[in-house]
Write a protein that holds these residues in place. Structure first.
Motif, PDB file in Angstrom:
ATOM      1  N   VAL A  31      14.832  53.797  37.412  1.00  0.00           N
ATOM      2  CA  VAL A  31      14.808  52.437  37.076  1.00  0.00           C
ATOM      3  C   VAL A  31      14.863  51.644  38.547  1.00  0.00           C
ATOM      4  O   VAL A  31      13.914  50.555  38.366  1.00  0.00           O
ATOM      5  CB  VAL A  31      16.270  51.987  36.727  1.00  0.00           C
ATOM      6  N   ARG A  32      15.193  52.055  39.494  1.00  0.00           N
ATOM      7  CA  ARG A  32      15.189  51.250  40.814  1.00  0.00           C
ATOM      8  C   ARG A  32      13.483  51.293  41.176  1.00  0.00           C
ATOM      9  O   ARG A  32      12.990  50.069  41.583  1.00  0.00           O
ATOM     10  CB  ARG A  32      15.883  51.880  41.853  1.00  0.00           C
ATOM     11  N   GLU A  33      12.827  52.376  41.049  1.00  0.00           N
ATOM     12  CA  GLU A  33      11.533  52.062  41.227  1.00  0.00           C
ATOM     13  C   GLU A  33      10.564  51.399  40.203  1.00  0.00           C
ATOM     14  O   GLU A  33       9.704  50.598  40.623  1.00  0.00           O
ATOM     15  CB  GLU A  33      10.589  53.649  41.178  1.00  0.00           C
ATOM     16  N   LEU A  34      10.934  51.283  39.021  1.00  0.00           N
ATOM     17  CA  LEU A  34      10.177  50.618  37.987  1.00  0.00           C
ATOM     18  C   LEU A  34      10.489  49.088  38.317  1.00  0.00           C
ATOM     19  O   LEU A  34       9.746  48.451  37.819  1.00  0.00           O
ATOM     20  CB  LEU A  34      10.768  51.020  36.382  1.00  0.00           C
ATOM     21  N   ALA A  35      11.579  48.849  38.841  1.00  0.00           N
ATOM     22  CA  ALA A  35      11.972  47.377  39.097  1.00  0.00           C
ATOM     23  C   ALA A  35      10.996  47.019  39.981  1.00  0.00           C
ATOM     24  O   ALA A  35      10.854  45.694  40.128  1.00  0.00           O
ATOM     25  CB  ALA A  35      13.313  47.205  39.483  1.00  0.00           C
ATOM     26  N   LEU A  36      10.331  47.744  40.760  1.00  0.00           N
ATOM     27  CA  LEU A  36       9.408  47.300  41.728  1.00  0.00           C
ATOM     28  C   LEU A  36       8.030  46.868  41.299  1.00  0.00           C
ATOM     29  O   LEU A  36       7.138  46.450  41.986  1.00  0.00           O
ATOM     30  CB  LEU A  36       9.159  48.355  42.860  1.00  0.00           C
ATOM     31  N   PHE A  37       7.895  47.167  40.043  1.00  0.00           N
ATOM     32  CA  PHE A  37       6.528  46.806  39.264  1.00  0.00           C
ATOM     33  C   PHE A  37       6.681  45.905  37.921  1.00  0.00           C
ATOM     34  O   PHE A  37       6.833  46.213  36.880  1.00  0.00           O
ATOM     35  CB  PHE A  37       6.067  48.115  38.692  1.00  0.00           C
ATOM     36  N   PRO A  38       6.980  44.599  38.359  1.00  0.00           N
ATOM     37  CA  PRO A  38       7.532  43.804  37.241  1.00  0.00           C
ATOM     38  C   PRO A  38       6.360  43.429  36.297  1.00  0.00           C
ATOM     39  O   PRO A  38       6.583  43.207  35.176  1.00  0.00           O
ATOM     40  CB  PRO A  38       7.933  42.569  37.923  1.00  0.00           C
ATOM     41  N   LYS A  39       5.091  43.688  36.927  1.00  0.00           N
ATOM     42  CA  LYS A  39       4.039  43.494  35.872  1.00  0.00           C
ATOM     43  C   LYS A  39       3.770  44.836  34.846  1.00  0.00           C
ATOM     44  O   LYS A  39       2.766  44.549  34.114  1.00  0.00           O
ATOM     45  CB  LYS A  39       2.499  43.229  36.692  1.00  0.00           C
ATOM     46  N   ALA A  40       4.167  45.840  35.102  1.00  0.00           N
ATOM     47  CA  ALA A  40       4.234  47.126  34.275  1.00  0.00           C
ATOM     48  C   ALA A  40       5.036  46.963  32.969  1.00  0.00           C
ATOM     49  O   ALA A  40       6.232  47.298  33.069  1.00  0.00           O
ATOM     50  CB  ALA A  40       4.481  48.106  34.838  1.00  0.00           C
ATOM     51  N   THR A  41       4.520  45.988  32.112  1.00  0.00           N
ATOM     52  CA  THR A  41       5.220  45.806  30.826  1.00  0.00           C
ATOM     53  C   THR A  41       5.058  46.749  29.833  1.00  0.00           C
ATOM     54  O   THR A  41       6.054  46.679  28.765  1.00  0.00           O
ATOM     55  CB  THR A  41       4.863  44.417  30.304  1.00  0.00           C
ATOM     56  N   VAL A  42       4.514  47.748  29.867  1.00  0.00           N
ATOM     57  CA  VAL A  42       4.447  48.939  29.031  1.00  0.00           C
ATOM     58  C   VAL A  42       4.832  49.973  29.653  1.00  0.00           C
ATOM     59  O   VAL A  42       4.373  50.529  30.710  1.00  0.00           O
ATOM     60  CB  VAL A  42       2.720  49.284  28.424  1.00  0.00           C
ATOM     61  N   LEU A  43       5.855  50.814  29.257  1.00  0.00           N
ATOM     62  CA  LEU A  43       6.411  51.934  29.654  1.00  0.00           C
ATOM     63  C   LEU A  43       6.548  53.012  28.828  1.00  0.00           C
ATOM     64  O   LEU A  43       7.072  52.949  27.723  1.00  0.00           O
ATOM     65  CB  LEU A  43       7.805  51.763  30.205  1.00  0.00           C
ATOM     66  N   ASP A  44       5.814  54.207  29.232  1.00  0.00           N
ATOM     67  CA  ASP A  44       5.777  55.335  28.287  1.00  0.00           C
ATOM     68  C   ASP A  44       6.558  56.420  29.047  1.00  0.00           C
ATOM     69  O   ASP A  44       6.257  57.099  30.212  1.00  0.00           O
ATOM     70  CB  ASP A  44       4.332  55.951  28.414  1.00  0.00           C
ATOM     71  N   LEU A  45       7.851  56.890  28.474  1.00  0.00           N
ATOM     72  CA  LEU A  45       8.612  57.991  28.935  1.00  0.00           C
ATOM     73  C   LEU A  45       8.712  59.143  27.783  1.00  0.00           C
ATOM     74  O   LEU A  45       9.547  59.719  27.996  1.00  0.00           O
ATOM     75  CB  LEU A  45      10.016  57.269  29.161  1.00  0.00           C
ATOM     76  N   SER A  46       7.670  59.044  27.036  1.00  0.00           N
ATOM     77  CA  SER A  46       7.699  60.325  25.839  1.00  0.00           C
ATOM     78  C   SER A  46       7.580  61.689  26.826  1.00  0.00           C
ATOM     79  O   SER A  46       7.207  61.778  27.815  1.00  0.00           O
ATOM     80  CB  SER A  46       6.595  60.019  24.965  1.00  0.00           C
ATOM     81  N   CYS A  47       7.988  62.487  25.676  1.00  0.00           N
ATOM     82  CA  CYS A  47       8.046  63.998  26.209  1.00  0.00           C
ATOM     83  C   CYS A  47       8.607  64.481  27.358  1.00  0.00           C
ATOM     84  O   CYS A  47       8.147  64.860  28.254  1.00  0.00           O
ATOM     85  CB  CYS A  47       6.612  64.331  25.902  1.00  0.00           C
ATOM     86  N   ASN A  48       9.788  64.018  27.638  1.00  0.00           N
ATOM     87  CA  ASN A  48      10.651  64.209  28.707  1.00  0.00           C
ATOM     88  C   ASN A  48      12.099  64.672  28.214  1.00  0.00           C
ATOM     89  O   ASN A  48      12.175  65.215  27.166  1.00  0.00           O
ATOM     90  CB  ASN A  48      10.924  62.967  29.753  1.00  0.00           C
ATOM     91  N   ASN A  49      12.871  65.107  29.055  1.00  0.00           N
ATOM     92  CA  ASN A  49      14.139  65.562  28.827  1.00  0.00           C
ATOM     93  C   ASN A  49      15.281  64.538  29.209  1.00  0.00           C
ATOM     94  O   ASN A  49      16.557  64.987  29.772  1.00  0.00           O
ATOM     95  CB  ASN A  49      14.587  66.992  29.883  1.00  0.00           C
ATOM     96  N   ILE A  50      15.010  63.341  28.937  1.00  0.00           N
ATOM     97  CA  ILE A  50      16.078  62.186  29.181  1.00  0.00           C
ATOM     98  C   ILE A  50      17.155  62.159  28.147  1.00  0.00           C
ATOM     99  O   ILE A  50      16.937  62.245  26.984  1.00  0.00           O
ATOM    100  CB  ILE A  50      15.444  60.807  29.281  1.00  0.00           C
ATOM    101  N   ILE A  51      18.321  62.509  28.729  1.00  0.00           N
ATOM    102  CA  ILE A  51      19.545  62.479  27.731  1.00  0.00           C
ATOM    103  C   ILE A  51      20.130  61.033  27.587  1.00  0.00           C
ATOM    104  O   ILE A  51      20.540  60.723  26.317  1.00  0.00           O
ATOM    105  CB  ILE A  51      20.690  63.531  28.401  1.00  0.00           C
ATOM    106  N   SER A  52      20.180  60.320  28.698  1.00  0.00           N
ATOM    107  CA  SER A  52      20.770  58.941  28.253  1.00  0.00           C
ATOM    108  C   SER A  52      19.917  57.811  29.252  1.00  0.00           C
ATOM    109  O   SER A  52      19.606  58.591  30.262  1.00  0.00           O
ATOM    110  CB  SER A  52      22.239  59.023  28.494  1.00  0.00           C
ATOM    111  N   LEU A  53      19.989  56.576  29.009  1.00  0.00           N
ATOM    112  CA  LEU A  53      19.468  55.590  29.654  1.00  0.00           C
ATOM    113  C   LEU A  53      20.641  54.821  30.643  1.00  0.00           C
ATOM    114  O   LEU A  53      21.498  54.668  30.056  1.00  0.00           O
ATOM    115  CB  LEU A  53      18.894  54.487  28.958  1.00  0.00           C
ATOM    116  N   PRO A  54      20.491  54.762  31.775  1.00  0.00           N
ATOM    117  CA  PRO A  54      21.536  54.065  32.651  1.00  0.00           C
ATOM    118  C   PRO A  54      21.567  52.718  32.288  1.00  0.00           C
ATOM    119  O   PRO A  54      20.704  52.110  31.728  1.00  0.00           O
ATOM    120  CB  PRO A  54      20.982  54.275  34.144  1.00  0.00           C
ATOM    121  N   PRO A  55      22.698  52.145  32.732  1.00  0.00           N
ATOM    122  CA  PRO A  55      22.987  50.450  32.009  1.00  0.00           C
ATOM    123  C   PRO A  55      22.059  49.797  33.009  1.00  0.00           C
ATOM    124  O   PRO A  55      21.836  48.586  32.782  1.00  0.00           O
ATOM    125  CB  PRO A  55      24.251  50.590  32.609  1.00  0.00           C
TER     126      PRO A  55
END
Length: 323
Positions: A31-55
Motif C-alpha cells: 500500500v505504501r508504495e502504491l500511494a506514491l503513484f496516485p495516477k495509477a488508477t487501475v490496479l491488477d493484483l490478480s493471481c497472487n496469495n493475498i489473504i487480506s487487505l490492510p486497513p
C-alpha cells in the motif's frame, strides 16, 4: 529487498495509469508504495496469495479499477466504502462469505464480479451468476441495493442500540440522582442529628453550669448564715456576763448554818448527848439566846407601837379638813 528496490520494482510495474502486480506471488498489498503513484488508477493484483487487505488500502481513494481475482481473500476491510472513485471491482475466485457494510457507500461502482466465492445465501442471490458484462453490471447494482438494505438495518440497529444506551444512560443518571438525593438526605439527616447532639450537649453543659452556680450560691448563703450565726455567737460570747449576786449563796450558807445549829441544839436537848461537855456549852448558848430574844421582844413591841402611832398621825394630817 530494500524499500528503494521495491519502489524501483513497482515503477517497473506501473505503465501509464495501470499498475500490474498480477502473478507476483504477493501475500500482502504494498500500500505504501502504491500511494506514491496516485495516477495509477487501475490496479491488477490478480493471481497472487493475498489473504487480506490492510486497513491502509482504503486510503487509496484514487483507484478506479481493482482486480483481486484468484487470491485467498476471506474478508475485506471495514472501511472499503472510502474508495469513492471505485467503478470496477473483480473479486472472482476468492473465499469471501460476506461484504463489509460500508460496501454500500461505493456509489460509483458499476461493475462487480463475485463468482466462485462461498457467499452467504442472501448475498449470493443478490450477486447472481456474473457470467457476462451485463450480469456483472447487474451484480454491482443489486449488491449495492442489498448492502444498502443491510446498511439501513445496521443503522436502525445502531439507532436502537443508541436509543437503548441512551435510555440506560437516563436510567443510570436517574439512579445516580436518586443515590445522590439519598446521600444528600443522609448527610442532611446526619448534620441534623449532629446539631441536635451538640444542642443537647450544650443544654447539658448549661444545666451543669446552672447547677454549679446554684450550688455555689447555696454554699455562699450557707456560709453567710453560718457566718452570721458565728458573729451572733461571738457577740453573745463576747458580751459581759452579769455578775451573780452574793446574797443568794450567803443566804443559803446562813440557812444551812442555822439548820446545822438547830440540829445540834435539838440533838443536845433531846438526846442523851445533853450530858456531854460540848452539849452543855451548846445548851447554855441556846438558853442565853432565848433569854436575849425574850428581852428583845419587849423592845420590838414598843417599836411597833411607836411606828403605828406615827403612821396614824401622818394619815390624819394628810386628810383634807371638812368645811
Amino acid at each position: 529487498m530494500s524499500k528503494n528496490s521495491k519502489v524501483l520494482n513497482l515503477k517497473d510495474k506501473v505503465s501509464g495509469n495501470e499498475a500490474d502486480l498480477s502473478l507476483c506471488n504477493l501475500t500482502e498489498v504494498p500500500v505504501r508504495e502504491l500511494a506514491l503513484f496516485p495516477k495509477a488508477t487501475v490496479l491488477d493484483l490478480s493471481c497472487n496469495n493475498i489473504i487480506s487487505l490492510p486497513p491502509e488500502f482504503c486510503s487509496l481513494t484514487h483507484l478506479v479499477k481493482v482486480d483481486l481475482s484468484k487470491n485467498q481473500l476471506t474478508c475485506l476491510p471495514d472501511d472499503l466504502g472510502n474508495l469513492v472513485s471505485l467503478q470496477h471491482l473483480d473479486l472472482y475466485n476468492n473465499k469471501l462469505t460476506v461484504l463489509p457494510v460500508s460496501f454500500s457507500q461505493l456509489r460509483s461502482l458499476k461493475w462487480l464480479d463475485l463468482k466462485d466465492n462461498p457467499l452467504e445465501v442472501n448475498l449470493a442471490k443478490a450477486a447472481g451468476d456474473c457470467l457476462d458484462e451485463k450480469q456483472c453490471k447487474q451484480c454491482a447494482s443489486k449488491v449495492l441495493q442489498h448492502m444498502r438494505a443491510l446498511q439501513d438495518e445496521v443503522d436502525r440497529a445502531r439507532e436502537k442500540r443508541l436509543l437503548r444506551e441512551k435510555e440506560l444512560e437516563k436510567k443510570r443518571e436517574a439512579k445516580q440522582r436518586e443515590r445522590e438525593a439519598r446521600e444528600k438526605e443522609a448527610r442532611k439527616r446526619e448534620k441534623a442529628e449532629e446539631k441536635e447532639k451538640r444542642r443537647k450537649e450544650y443544654n447539658a453543659q448549661m444545666a451543669a453550669l446552672a447547677a454549679q452556680e446554684h450550688q455555689k450560691k447555696k454554699s455562699e448563703e450557707k456560709k453567710k448564715k453560718n457566718g452570721q450565726a458565728a458573729d451572733k455567737k461571738a457577740v453573745v460570747e463576747s458580751a459581759p456576763k452579769p455578775r451573780r449576786s452574793l446574797i443568794g449563796p450567803l443566804f443559803k450558807l446562813l440557812l444551812l448554818l442555822l439548820l446545822g445549829l438547830a440540829g445540834v441544839a435539838a440533838a443536845c436537848r433531846m438526846t442523851d448527848l445533853q450530858r456531854e461537855a460540848i452539849c452543855v456549852s451548846v445548851n447554855v448558848a441556846v438558853d442565853d439566846g432565848l433569854s436575849w430574844a425574850r428581852q428583845q421582844e419587849v423592845v420590838v413591841r414598843q417599836l411597833v407601837q411607836n411606828l403605828s402611832s406615827a403612821a396614824k398621825e401622818f394619815l390624819e394630817s394628810t386628810q383634807p379638813s371638812k368645811s
